[in-house]
Scaffold this active site. Structure first.
Site, PDB file in Angstrom:
ATOM      1  N   LYS A 112     109.139 -11.260  -9.417  1.00  0.00           N
ATOM      2  CA  LYS A 112     108.874 -11.427 -10.847  1.00  0.00           C
ATOM      3  C   LYS A 112     107.463 -10.988 -11.224  1.00  0.00           C
ATOM      4  O   LYS A 112     107.183 -10.667 -12.377  1.00  0.00           O
ATOM      5  CB  LYS A 112     109.157 -12.862 -11.266  1.00  0.00           C
ATOM      6  CG  LYS A 112     110.647 -13.155 -11.181  1.00  0.00           C
ATOM      7  CD  LYS A 112     111.031 -14.519 -11.688  1.00  0.00           C
ATOM      8  CE  LYS A 112     112.538 -14.679 -11.760  1.00  0.00           C
ATOM      9  NZ  LYS A 112     113.172 -14.798 -10.435  1.00  0.00           N
TER      10      LYS A 112
HETATM   11  C1  LIG Z   1     114.500 -14.574 -10.125  1.00  0.00           C
HETATM   12  C2  LIG Z   1     114.852 -14.303  -8.693  1.00  0.00           C
HETATM   13  C3  LIG Z   1     116.078 -13.694  -8.332  1.00  0.00           C
HETATM   14  C4  LIG Z   1     117.148 -13.347  -9.345  1.00  0.00           C
HETATM   15  O1  LIG Z   1     116.805 -12.262 -10.184  1.00  0.00           O
HETATM   16  P1  LIG Z   1     117.608 -11.960 -11.522  1.00  0.00           P
HETATM   17  O2  LIG Z   1     116.841 -10.913 -12.223  1.00  0.00           O
HETATM   18  O3  LIG Z   1     117.665 -13.259 -12.289  1.00  0.00           O
HETATM   19  O4  LIG Z   1     118.983 -11.502 -11.150  1.00  0.00           O
HETATM   20  C5  LIG Z   1     116.295 -13.411  -6.992  1.00  0.00           C
HETATM   21  N1  LIG Z   1     115.385 -13.745  -6.052  1.00  0.00           N
HETATM   22  C6  LIG Z   1     114.210 -14.332  -6.363  1.00  0.00           C
HETATM   23  C7  LIG Z   1     113.257 -14.674  -5.265  1.00  0.00           C
HETATM   24  C8  LIG Z   1     113.891 -14.628  -7.692  1.00  0.00           C
HETATM   25  O5  LIG Z   1     112.722 -15.231  -7.989  1.00  0.00           O
END
Ligand SMILES: *Cc1c(COP(=O)(O)O)cnc(C)c1O
Length: 462
Positions: A112
C-alpha cells in the site's frame, strides 16, 4: 482526461476533482473515460529506465496536464525515494519461470506504500494550489492506516486521523502508526472493534457538519490515484521480463481488488498479459464469483492473511463496469441486487472475465504449508498474503512457458506470527526499522462514541 462513474449517474470529473472526491454521488466508483494507450515502441523504450521515470510516463496521461510535468516528476521521484531498495519494486526469480515482484520495500513494509506515498504528495500539491486544507479520516485494522500515515506525515495541508480498535491490532502494526510523532498525525484508539471504528468513519463522511466546512478526503482504495500508482509496477515488471516482445502473467493476492484492477488497466493500456490469477484467502467472494457465478456475501472469516479479510470486494465494480460494456445502469442494478441478496453475473460478462482471469482460494492450513513449501523449494520466506499468491500461481497457471509474476504484497516480518506458526523461529525487521519496538508512541484512547471522536477531530485539526 475525464473520469466517469461506474453507475452512470454522477457528473464526470477532472483528475484533480476525482483525487479529492473519492466515491461518486451515485454510489459508483470513478474510472477514466478512455484508456490511454502505450504503444509497442513506448513500452520497448521503457526497458532500462528507472522506476520513477517509468512511473512518470505511465501516469502522465491520467493526470492529463493538471500537474505540470516537472512538478509531477518531482512528486514521483520523492515518493519512491522513500523505498529502501534501489529498484523500488525488485523482481526476485524463484525458479525457471516464476518471479516474485517485491512490493514491500516502502516505509510500512506492505504494497500500500506504493500508492499512498504518491497520493499524499498529490493531495498536498492540489490543496496548496487551491489554498485549502483537508482532513483525512480512516479506520484501519492494519496496513492501510500505517501506509496512509506515512504518506501524509510530511503534508502541510493535511491533517490525518486514523482510528484503530484499542488493543486489537498487532504490536508492530500499532507502533508503525503511533510512533509517527508529526504534528498533523492523530492516532485514535477506539474502545471497540474494527466495525465500530469503520461505522464512525462512514457516519462522518455522510454528515460532515462537525468539520465546519473543511474538506474530508478518503484515502481508501476507491480513490482513483491509488489505482493509477499501482498500474506502474505491472508495466515495469512486464517490461523487465520482455514485454512488449513477449507476454507475461500475474498472480495477485486479492481482497478489495484495487491491486488487481490496476493490473487489468496495464493490460488495457497495451501490456501483453496472458493471464491474471486472483488469489484469495478463505474470504473468497472473488473466487466464488469467477468459478461458480456465486456473487454473494458470506460471513467474515478471521484468517492468517488479515489484510485480505473482507466480505465485499469494492473495486470489483470497476472490472464489472468493463465486463458489462460500460453500461452504468446494468452495473447499478447488479450491485443494488447484490447488497440485498445473493446475485449472479449475466452470461456474457462472466464469459468475458473468464477469458483473462482465473482464481484460486487458499485456506489457513494451506497458507502455513505453502510458507514451508516455498521456503524449502526456493529459499524465499513468504508472508501469509504472498503465500496465497504463490500457491494460486502454482495451481492455476495456464501454462509453464509464460513468465509468472506473483505479487509479494507484504514483508514477512510484518506478519511474523504466521511465519512462526509455519515453523520458523522468527523474522527480524529490516535494519531501518529494527528500533521500532523502542520508539516513543503517541495515541489517544476514546470511547466508541461518534460525538467524542468528532469533537476530538474538530478540536485538533489545524
Ligand atoms: C491490502 C492488502 C492486500 C489486498 O489488496 P487489494 O487491493 O485490497 O486486493 C493484500 N495483501 C496485503 C499485504 C495487503 O495489505
Amino acid at each position: 482526461m475525464r473520469y466517469i462513474s461506474t453507475r452512470g449517474q454522477a457528473p464526470a470529473l477532472s483528475f484533480e476533482e476525482v483525487v479529492l472526491t473519492g466515491m461518486a454521488v451515485d454510489g459508483g466508483l470513478y474510472v477514466p473515460e478512455t484508456v490511454p494507450q502505450l504503444s509497442h515502441e513506448e513500452l520497448a523504450a521503457m526497458a532500462g529506465l528507472s522506476y520513477a521515470e517509468i512511473a512518470f510516463r505511465v501516469m502522465k496521461p491520467f493526470v492529463g496536464g493538471e500537474i505540470d510535468d516537472d512538478t509531477f516528476r518531482g512528486l514521483v521521484r520523492d515518493a519512491y525515494a522513500t523505498f529502501s531498495h534501489d529498484a523500488v519494486v525488485p523482481l526476485n526469480q524463484l525458479d525457471a519461470n516464476h518471479f516474485l515482484l517485491e512490493l514491500f520495500h516502502g516505509p510500512t513494509l506492505a504494497f500500500k506504500d506504493v500508492a499512498l506515498q504518491l497520493l499524499g504528495r498529490i493531495l498536498d500539491h492540489f490543496l496548496a494550489k487551491r489554498g485549502e486544507r483537508a482532513v483525512i479520516m480512516g479506520a484501519t485494522s492494519g496496513d492501510t492506516g500505517s501506509a496512509a500515515i506515512e504518506g501524509c506525515r510530511h503534508c502541510d495541508h493535511l491533517d490525518i486521523f486514523i482510528l484503530h480498535p484499542h488493543n486489537r491490532v498487532s504490536e508492530v502494526q500499532r507502533r508503525q502508526m503511533t510512533s509517527v510523532l508529526a504534528d498533523n498525525v492523530f492516532n485514535i484508539a477506539i474502545e471497540g472493534n474494527f466495525d465500530d471504528a469503520q461505522a464512525m468513519v462512514k457516519a462522518s463522511f455522510a454528515d460532515q457538519a462537525f468539520l465546519n466546512g473543511a474538506r474530508l478526503v478518503a484515502v481508501n482504495s476507491i480513490n482513483w490515484a491509488r489505482i493509477m500508482a499501482q498500474i506502474v509496477y505491472y508495466v515495469a515488471a512486464g517490461v523487465a521480463l520482455g514485454a512488449p516482445h513477449r507476454e507475461v502473467s500475474f498472480c495477485v493476492p486479492s481482497a478489495n481488488f484495487g491491486n488487481l484492477f490496476a493490473g487489468y488497466m496495464a493490460y488495457k493500456m497495451g501490456l501483453p498479459v496472458k493471464q491474471f490469477i486472483i488469489a484469495t484467502n478463505a474470504n473468497d467472494i472473488l473466487h466464488r464469483t469467477l468459478a461458480d457465478n456465486d456473487f454473494s456475501k458470506r460471513e467474515l472469516a478471521a484468517t492468517l492473511a488479515p489484510s485480505m479479510d473482507i466480505v465485499v470486494s469494492s473495486n470489483f465494480e470497476r472490472l464489472l463496469f468493463d465486463a458489462y460494456d460500460r453500461d452504468g445502469n446494468a452495473v447499478r442494478e447488479l450491485l443494488e441486487r447484490f447488497q440485498q441478496e445473493p446475485a449472479v453475473l449475466a452470461e456474457a460478462p462472466l464469459a468475458k472475465l473468464r477469458e483473462k482471469f482465473s482464481s484460486f482460494s487458499v485456506d489457513d492450513d494451506t497458507i502455513l504449508e505453502t510458507i514451508r513449501d516455498a521456503h524449502h523449494r526456493t529459499k524465499a520466506l513468504l508472508d501469509p498474503h504472498t503465500a496465497t499468491g504463490y500457491r494460486a500461481a502454482e495451481r492455476a497457471r495456464a501454462d509453464a512457458v509464460t513468465p509468472m509474476i506473483t505479487l509479494a504484497t507484504a514483508h514477512p516480518a510484518k506478519f511474523a506470527e504466521a511465519v512462526v506458526r509455519a515453523g520458523f523461529s522468527g523474522v527480524p525487521l529490516p535494519p531501518h526499522m529494527d528500533d521500532l519496538l523502542e520508539r516513543e508512541e503517541r495515541y489517544t484512547v476514546l470511547p466508541a462514541e461518534l460525538k467524542a471522536v468528532q469533537s476530538f477531530i474538530a478540536d485538533n485539526r489545524r
